[in-house]
Design an enzyme around this catalytic site. Structure first.
Site, PDB file in Angstrom:
ATOM      1  N   LYS A  22     -14.713 -19.530  27.205  1.00  0.00           N
ATOM      2  CA  LYS A  22     -15.067 -18.410  27.420  1.00  0.00           C
ATOM      3  C   LYS A  22     -16.517 -18.533  28.350  1.00  0.00           C
ATOM      4  O   LYS A  22     -17.135 -19.014  27.084  1.00  0.00           O
ATOM      5  CB  LYS A  22     -14.549 -17.072  26.538  1.00  0.00           C
ATOM      6  CG  LYS A  22     -15.160 -17.170  25.422  1.00  0.00           C
ATOM      7  CD  LYS A  22     -15.175 -15.797  24.587  1.00  0.00           C
ATOM      8  CE  LYS A  22     -16.184 -15.283  24.985  1.00  0.00           C
ATOM      9  NZ  LYS A  22     -17.614 -15.931  23.392  1.00  0.00           N
TER      10      LYS A  22
ATOM     11  N   GLU B 170     -21.418  -9.876  11.959  1.00  0.00           N
ATOM     12  CA  GLU B 170     -21.926 -11.430  11.883  1.00  0.00           C
ATOM     13  C   GLU B 170     -23.655 -11.277  11.033  1.00  0.00           C
ATOM     14  O   GLU B 170     -24.020 -10.437  12.042  1.00  0.00           O
ATOM     15  CB  GLU B 170     -21.980 -11.640  12.915  1.00  0.00           C
ATOM     16  CG  GLU B 170     -20.704 -12.481  13.768  1.00  0.00           C
ATOM     17  CD  GLU B 170     -20.589 -12.790  14.991  1.00  0.00           C
ATOM     18  OE1 GLU B 170     -20.612 -13.875  15.098  1.00  0.00           O
ATOM     19  OE2 GLU B 170     -20.875 -13.102  15.794  1.00  0.00           O
TER      20      GLU B 170
ATOM     21  N   HIS C 220     -12.437 -11.863  21.935  1.00  0.00           N
ATOM     22  CA  HIS C 220     -11.208 -11.537  20.869  1.00  0.00           C
ATOM     23  C   HIS C 220     -11.657 -10.527  19.887  1.00  0.00           C
ATOM     24  O   HIS C 220      -9.858 -10.330  19.679  1.00  0.00           O
ATOM     25  CB  HIS C 220     -13.016 -11.839  19.524  1.00  0.00           C
ATOM     26  CG  HIS C 220     -13.619 -13.804  20.127  1.00  0.00           C
ATOM     27  ND1 HIS C 220     -13.294 -14.513  21.188  1.00  0.00           N
ATOM     28  CD2 HIS C 220     -15.049 -13.760  20.411  1.00  0.00           C
ATOM     29  CE1 HIS C 220     -13.469 -15.478  21.428  1.00  0.00           C
ATOM     30  NE2 HIS C 220     -15.088 -15.276  20.556  1.00  0.00           N
TER      31      HIS C 220
ATOM     32  N   LYS D  47     -24.162  -8.618  16.022  1.00  0.00           N
ATOM     33  CA  LYS D  47     -25.188  -9.487  15.211  1.00  0.00           C
ATOM     34  C   LYS D  47     -25.936  -9.321  13.877  1.00  0.00           C
ATOM     35  O   LYS D  47     -25.855  -7.788  13.888  1.00  0.00           O
ATOM     36  CB  LYS D  47     -25.226 -10.355  15.800  1.00  0.00           C
ATOM     37  CG  LYS D  47     -24.644 -11.390  16.448  1.00  0.00           C
ATOM     38  CD  LYS D  47     -25.187 -12.264  17.734  1.00  0.00           C
ATOM     39  CE  LYS D  47     -23.801 -13.189  18.747  1.00  0.00           C
ATOM     40  NZ  LYS D  47     -22.656 -13.538  18.468  1.00  0.00           N
TER      41      LYS D  47
END
Ligand code: BG6
Length: 480
Positions: free
Chosen positions: A149, A217, A241, A337
């Protein structure tokens, strides 16, 4: 069982993905005896590397994750040949074909070819066109293409890339990767849902209050600033995802576990995702970017990121599915993130049970599907508190999969490489899934200039706006 032999042609062999994921995955297949003894890997890169240096790079990426016997490592690296070329140069390809033919003639790969595109995404169309123009030497061998991807940047670019691909490859030769599908717990979702009488009858709006999906994350953009700044969390994580997770959680039962039966049902539900418009995007989509925090620098101060970048490193949103099964059930998703935790999980919150005479401190049943780092299923339900009381408390059944099996759970890329070598398309995305997911993302991108960009400190739990998104419905992100 050993997989069929093949020549694996790895474009982008000097890159991050190869070092961090692909070498360890191939090594795991080698170590378990599944990689055919005749399989060879031709790694293509631009850098001027000697074979011995290349082999050492591969070996050290394996040693990083686990101590392994040197002779095993040696037999693994012996499968690899480094090939230096500039893949943007049209004239360089005939020599590559020549080398591939030579390897095939000398070895016993039976002419099977598995191409893996792990280059920068903007090179995918160019390289795949070259590969596609090349037929195999042997008529009854396979030719397969694994593509990382992102598949396009929006619906239009994805569509034109797909058309180019389809002009030189059959759909069943194209293995579009979404590595989340290779994760153990994603493969488990359909079994959990359809293999349990306990859950399947309750898996609908009658019984489910809402669904939460969180993929959080602690890392920043690392070495990928160029790619990431053009993508942002929406394209990087949601289009692929997170929407795959939504599809697996909400699709109807397929007729069989055949690849196309599963993918047909996924597409059907993805097409029922309600697209956003100006009003709903402003109300239900949160975009945010990290600033300085916990001694970490702001996104805009990361190397390679423009100082006025408006790219989102976090997004949260409320989704709706307009079909009979899910009408009125909100799905809240969030990903970002530089957060204060590393977790991937799904929480299914069931409706409150009204049972007269109970004390009112009862809580909803919840089912948590833990994707990472812990893998498992965690169910909470109400019981009577032991003793001379009618009070209710929550009991917990926790099936921690990787606590029991440890590292035995294969890594996502190990599973995906295994399946591509054996010709199983189940865990790869079909074009119409990509089309449906870009349609949703485009509906946000088309009005994104009107959406505010929120900020959150690096190392925090994310923007307050994401809390408000869910608390306005009198719900909260559950920390279970
Ligand atoms: C990749 C994204 O597809 O998935 C990355 O491009 C992200 O930005 C990664 O960090 C997350 O994967 P995993 O397996 O570590 O959850």
């Amino acid at each position: 069982m050993s997989l069929p032999p093949a020549l694996i042609i790895l474009f982008g062999t000097t890159g991050d993905l190869a070092q961090k994921k692909l070498y360890p995955a191939l090594f795991a297949l080698h170590q378990s005896g599944q990689l055919n003894p005749h399989t060879q890997i031709l790694g293509i890169g631009r850098r001027d590397w000697q074979q011995s240096y290349y082999h050492e790079k591969i070996a050290s990426s394996i040693r990083l994750s686990e101590p392994v016997p040197e002779d095993l490592l040696q037999s693994f690296t012996d499968r690899f040949t480094y090939y230096q070329m500039d893949i943007t140069e049209h004239e360089a390809y005939p020599l590559l074909w020549q080398s591939m033919d030579d390897i095939e003639r000398a070895g016993q790969t039976q002419g099977n070819r598995l191409y893996f595109l792990a280059t920068a995404p903007d090179l995918f169309p160019l390289v795949s066109k070259q590969i596609g123009s090349r037929q195999n030497l042997h008529a009854d061998s396979f030719r397969r293409l694994m593509i990382e991807k992102p598949f396009g940047q929006d619906l239009q670019s994805a569509r034109s890339f797909n058309q180019e691909l389809r002009s030189v490859f059959d759909e069943n030769e194209i293995y579009r990767i979404d590595h989340y599908l290779g994760k153990e717990m994603l493969q488990n979702i359909l079994i959990l849902r359809f293999g349990n009488r306990l859950f399947e009858p309750a898996w609908n709006r009658e019984h489910i209050d809402h669904i939460q999906i969180s993929v959080l994350e602690p890392f920043g953009v690392e070495q990928r600033s160029g790619y990431y700044d053009r993508s942002g969390a929406l394209r990087d994580m949601v289009q692929s995802h997170l929407l795959q997770l939504v599809a697996l959680l909400t699709m109807n039962q397929p007729d069989s576990l055949q690849p196309d039966a599963v993918r047909d049902e996924k597409v059907r539900v993805l097409r029922k995702l309600r697209p956003f418009d100006r009003v709903s995007a402003a109300r239900d989509v949160i975009l945010a970017q990290y600033t300085t925090g916990s001694a970490m620098r702001a996104y805009r101060d990361e190397r390679g990121i423009p100082e006025h970048s408006l790219t989102e490193t976090y997004t949260a949103m409320q989704l709706w599915i307009d079909n009979e099964r899910w009408q009125g059930v909100p799905i809240y998703i969030r990903t970002g993130k530089r957060l204060n935790q590393s977790v991937g999980k799904i929480t299914i919150v069931f409706n409150q049970q009204d049972y007269l005479g109970m004390h009112n401190d009862r809580q909803a049943n919840t089912l948590v599907i833990r994707i990472q780092p812990e893998e498992g299923i965690d169910l909470r339900f109400n019981i009577k508190k032991p003793g001379m009381t009618t009070e209710i408390e929550q009991a917990r059944m926790n099936a921690c999969q990787n606590c029991q099996r440890g590292a035995a759970s294969p890594q996502a890329y190990e599973k995906l490489l295994h399946d591509a070598l054996s010709g199983d398309l189940s865990l790869f995305t079909r074009w119409d899934e990509i089309e449906a997911t870009w349609t949703l993302i485009d509906s946000i991108q088309s009005v994104r200039d009107e959406l505010p960009l929120y900020y959150y400190p690096a190392g925090s739990q994310g923007p307050h706006a994401a809390e408000r998104l869910i608390s306005r419905d009198k719900k909260t992100w559950l920390d279970l």
